[in-house]
Write a protein that holds these residues in place. Sequence first.
Motif, PDB file in Angstrom:
ATOM      1  N   PRO A 180       0.924  -1.096   0.131  1.00 32.95           N
ATOM      2  CA  PRO A 180       0.024   0.015   0.128  1.00 32.95           C
ATOM      3  C   PRO A 180       0.908   1.495  -0.057  1.00 32.95           C
ATOM      4  N   PRO A 181       0.213   2.416  -0.552  1.00 26.15           N
ATOM      5  CA  PRO A 181       1.163   3.637  -0.253  1.00 26.15           C
ATOM      6  C   PRO A 181       1.226   4.185   1.073  1.00 26.15           C
ATOM      7  N   PRO A 182       2.596   4.700   1.444  1.00 26.70           N
ATOM      8  CA  PRO A 182       2.788   5.123   2.834  1.00 26.70           C
ATOM      9  C   PRO A 182       1.541   5.839   3.298  1.00 26.70           C
ATOM     10  N   SER A 183       1.707   5.758   4.549  1.00 27.55           N
ATOM     11  CA  SER A 183       0.461   6.459   5.524  1.00 27.55           C
ATOM     12  C   SER A 183       1.006   7.905   5.477  1.00 27.55           C
ATOM     13  N   THR A 184       2.204   8.359   5.079  1.00 24.74           N
ATOM     14  CA  THR A 184       2.719   9.696   5.073  1.00 24.74           C
ATOM     15  C   THR A 184       2.292  10.364   3.835  1.00 24.74           C
ATOM     16  N   ARG A 185       2.036   9.710   2.707  1.00 24.47           N
ATOM     17  CA  ARG A 185       1.579  10.227   1.492  1.00 24.47           C
ATOM     18  C   ARG A 185       0.025  10.204   1.266  1.00 24.47           C
ATOM     19  N   THR A 186      -0.847   9.115   1.623  1.00 23.55           N
ATOM     20  CA  THR A 186      -1.997   8.915   1.394  1.00 23.55           C
ATOM     21  C   THR A 186      -2.606   8.496   2.701  1.00 23.55           C
TER      22      THR A 186
END
Length: 544
Positions: A481-487
């Motif tokens: 998954p995309p990192p939680s700092t990006r999305t």
Amino acid sequence: MNKLALLLLLGVAAQGGLAVSDAAAGEALSASLEEGDAEESVPGVEMPLVKGRSYVSGDPVDASSKPLGVEDLVIIVPTFVSRLPLVHATRPARRGVRTFIVVENGTEAARLNEMYGGLTGPHNESYISWANSDGAGSFMGGVYGSDPIKITHPLHVLGPRHAMAPVMAHEVLVKLAAAAAASAAGGAAASSPPPPPAGKKSRGPPLPYKWMLVARDDTLWIPSAAVKLLSPFNAGAAVAASDHLVDFNGIKIMSPSRAPATCLPCHYNLTDLMGRRKPPRVPQPACPVCRPAKGCEFRFDLCMGLAGGPVCGTKRFLGAVDRCHFSWPAGGAGLAMSAALLHYLDKERWVGCVRDTQPTTGERAIGRCMWRSGVIISHVAAGMANRLTRDPFADRFVIFGNPLARPMVFGPKVEEVMGPAYAAQLEATKTASVALAEAAKKAAVDREAAVKAGRALPQTLRPGAHYIPGDSPTLDEIMGPPPSTRTRRADAPEPCDAQCMAFLESSSVSVHLDLPYEATAEQAKAAAELMEAAAKKVSAAPGA
């Protein structure tokens, strides 16, 4: 200590009002290195270099009433030489903040120190190195010996360097401060201080900084917000602080986690913040130090002692007493570590922990090695602390690497500019996943054939990671998954309203641009331009 290491150290000048000539600093530092390597001590400091015996008060930290300022911060940036343009783009934002940039090659580090002038140069930055194998190219020797294991993903290659960076920078700063103090006091007099009065404990000079900010090379720190956040903390306590923590609960990665093994900072008063009818299962303030047992107690209480479900996961994750699974800072969100904490850590034990840790990200290695050292990360719960919510884990109020702050800092076109790089990363992830599946299928066929033939197979590892079922995620699990700092996660319960956005604009401590390692030169250049524009915006903001 080899000559290269000495050269790298001499590229860093003394700070904090102890500036001396290069020749004097070199003389004093040479002596301190020769004595300190064997004794693990520093002239003028009567406590072991990184073996503090106490979490608080015993550490020589300047606990004066002087307000915390950007000069008390040190930024740590582990990176590759090829990504230095991105690091250099952050210079406007970190003006006045000492910065250590940790690269993979000692010769390059020495060249860069000579080129940019070290901490006394115009950019206030020093370069040191760490290689993953022994040899002259490494500042303190490699972590995997002369025959390093094969690691493929850049984040895993960078992992040991990231985990060692704050410990290395702390050692350099302490030795330089001691060398400068010895030179200023006449050398011999400073190395043999008078005995303390009867009944008083001898203390060395104050540590030359108060907080280290550790993050990836594509993270932009906002120093003024960091000062605002960290000012209420006890400068003499061993503390690590963040509010963007990650867990692997044996089933999935949770980022940001709603069940971290954590405590609230010591200076928080829950009754004052939430009233007498505070909700159950909230982390408790820990004084003076957030210990693993305290974090495990919170998680056990949160899950009511029952494993299972999307949050509480496996029994191994839930644990008991201090045997639950540790949490670590999200990649790119960053972590604030107090000088007292770095002074407390035993360098040799830390190196051993990093060596023992399976190939993984630097953030996860730091989380594990802190856990083994008896300290865990305090959750700053910024939204709750500012009375904006009663939920300490409300993701919309996260101030370390909140994706909602990205367009505020990097501009509304950040996703458009970074989109091609993210598309390339997604394609690379799909390719890697296919390769992993094919490798697993081939291994199963080979194993079956070996069993039929009666042959013994050597132990094998899954590609990209040392995998222990129920303990650590594999490469595809990390990169999926995309990192939680990006999305922001899709199931986020509440939107960020105008009050929330205003809070993030004034309080965000770090923002993650997230430049994939698969990015082309053109994409990296565009990212560096975005970073530089954002850094200039940060430096021009009121109060910066």
